[in-house]
Design a protein around this motif. Structure first.
Motif, PDB file in Angstrom:
ATOM      1  N   ALA A  59      -4.477   8.656  -1.053  1.00 38.99           N
ATOM      2  CA  ALA A  59      -3.508   9.683  -0.685  1.00 38.99           C
ATOM      3  C   ALA A  59      -3.154   9.512   0.781  1.00 38.99           C
ATOM      4  O   ALA A  59      -3.980   9.039   1.578  1.00 38.99           O
TER       5      ALA A  59
ATOM      6  N   ARG B  52      -4.412  11.723  -4.743  1.00 33.54           N
ATOM      7  CA  ARG B  52      -3.094  11.551  -5.339  1.00 33.54           C
ATOM      8  C   ARG B  52      -2.047  11.240  -4.272  1.00 33.54           C
ATOM      9  O   ARG B  52      -2.093  11.786  -3.161  1.00 33.54           O
ATOM     10  N   LYS B  53      -1.089  10.389  -4.640  1.00 37.22           N
ATOM     11  CA  LYS B  53      -0.025   9.979  -3.725  1.00 37.22           C
ATOM     12  C   LYS B  53       0.793  11.168  -3.235  1.00 37.22           C
ATOM     13  O   LYS B  53       1.238  11.200  -2.077  1.00 37.22           O
ATOM     14  N   ASN B  54       0.991  12.148  -4.115  1.00 40.22           N
ATOM     15  CA  ASN B  54       1.831  13.301  -3.769  1.00 40.22           C
ATOM     16  C   ASN B  54       1.022  14.487  -3.243  1.00 40.22           C
ATOM     17  O   ASN B  54       1.549  15.589  -3.110  1.00 40.22           O
ATOM     18  N   GLN B  55      -0.256  14.258  -2.936  1.00 38.34           N
ATOM     19  CA  GLN B  55      -1.102  15.322  -2.399  1.00 38.34           C
ATOM     20  C   GLN B  55      -1.790  14.824  -1.121  1.00 38.34           C
ATOM     21  O   GLN B  55      -2.921  14.327  -1.159  1.00 38.34           O
TER      22      GLN B  55
ATOM     23  N   VAL C  56      -3.892  14.345   2.276  1.00 38.88           N
ATOM     24  CA  VAL C  56      -5.220  14.813   2.667  1.00 38.88           C
ATOM     25  C   VAL C  56      -5.218  15.064   4.174  1.00 38.88           C
ATOM     26  O   VAL C  56      -4.819  14.201   4.951  1.00 38.88           O
TER      27      VAL C  56
END
Length: 310
Positions: free
Chosen positions: A257, A176-179, A181
């Motif tokens: 991500a 996810r873009k907002n999570q 890594v």
């Protein structure tokens, strides 16, 4: 040695076949064979091995290819400059673009150059930063976009864009873009990465060394399209600039991500040769290229790119 011989030599080199080369040159086959024979007599050695399945370059032929291409390129440049507009700037400019930037910049740049300087002709080549830097130093390319790491005393650079590296995988990876890594979380997972000579691989290896993280390399490739397709196909995760994963995210063909802890960035620079005179037509194209990069950033088309120019 003359340009007809060099043109015949390069065409046979590209096609691997005298008959096909003759068709492309609009000549009869014996004429092409004669040009090759005269060239070989001039250099004093055979340039091709005449094999059953085609023409294969000898070591001498391989050595001549680079010189021949540069000679023909200089002739093309001279023709473009002489036959260009008599009232404006003209000439041939060979532009080197990174694979990740070519689709974004090619069309707007050609449009802008055609409107501002119709006498200038653009030739676009793509390659990875190391290759483009070599072409720039040798004169095969007039201006290029490179990574900031690709610097030398024969190249002058101007920083343009900073972009972060992202992790790309199949949709099942649920990135996810907002999570973000972390680099450490990638340890033990199969990774698809460029070979060790590639600029991005150098950045990743350095970050791994500093963070004491060891990645599991499932495959290596120097083709970005292969890198993406293998990751999307579920063979492993890969690390790419944000601009290279934007399309897969938009189409939902993959998930991505940002990479964090550490955050790894690369800098895109405008590169011009410092070992020779840069013509006015080249500088005009370079200026227009910078404008296209800035505009793409302003519009948000350069995904996650941060403008560094003045």
């Amino acid at each position: 040695m003359d340009f007809k011989q060099l043109r015949a030599f390069l065409t046979v080199c590209d096609t691997g076949n005298v008959t096909r080369a003759a068709e492309l040159l609009n000549l009869v086959q014996p004429a092409v064979s004669r040009q090759l024979r005269l060239l070989e007599e001039d250099v004093g050695t055979e340039l091709f091995e005449r094999e059953r399945h085609g023409m294969v370059l000898t070591e001498a032929g391989k050595a001549l290819v680079g010189y021949a291409r540069r000679a023909m390129l200089e002739l093309d440049r001279a023709r473009a400059e002489i036959s260009g507009s008599s009232t404006g700037i003209s000439g041939l400019v060979t532009l080197g673009l990174l694979p990740s930037t070519c689709d974004l910049l090619s069309s707007p740049l050609l449009k802008t150059v055609a409107e501002a300087h119709p006498g200038i002709r653009i030739r676009i080549v793509t390659g990875y930063a190391g290759t483009l830097a070599q072409w720039l130093e040798s004169g095969e390319v007039d201006v290029a976009l490179l990574y900031g790491a690709e610097r030398s005393s024969s190249i002058q650079v101007t920083p343009l864009i900073e972009e972060a590296l992202w992790v790309l995988g199949p949709t099942s990876a649920k990135l996810r873009k907002n999570q973000p890594v972390t680099l450490a979380s990638l340890a033990g997972k199969p990774m698809i990465l460029p070979s060790t000579s590639h600029g991005i691989r150098t950045l990743v290896d350095h970050a791994c060394a500093v963070s004491r993280v060891e990645l599991t390399i499932a495959a290596e490739t120097n083709a970005m399209s292969v890198q993406r397709s293998l990751a999307i196909g579920g063979h492993g995760l890969t690390i790419l600039p944000a601009i290279s994963v934007a399309e897969d995210m938009a189409r939902k063909t993959g998930s991505a991500a940002p990479l964090s802890d550490p955050r790894i960035t690369r800098t895109i620079v405008l590169a011009l040769p410092a070992n020779r005179v840069v013509g006015q037509h080249v500088r005009r194209v370079a200026d227009l290229l910078v404008g296209c990069v800035q505009e793409a950033t302003r519009r948000g088309e350069w995904f996650e790119g941060r403008w560094l120019g003045a």
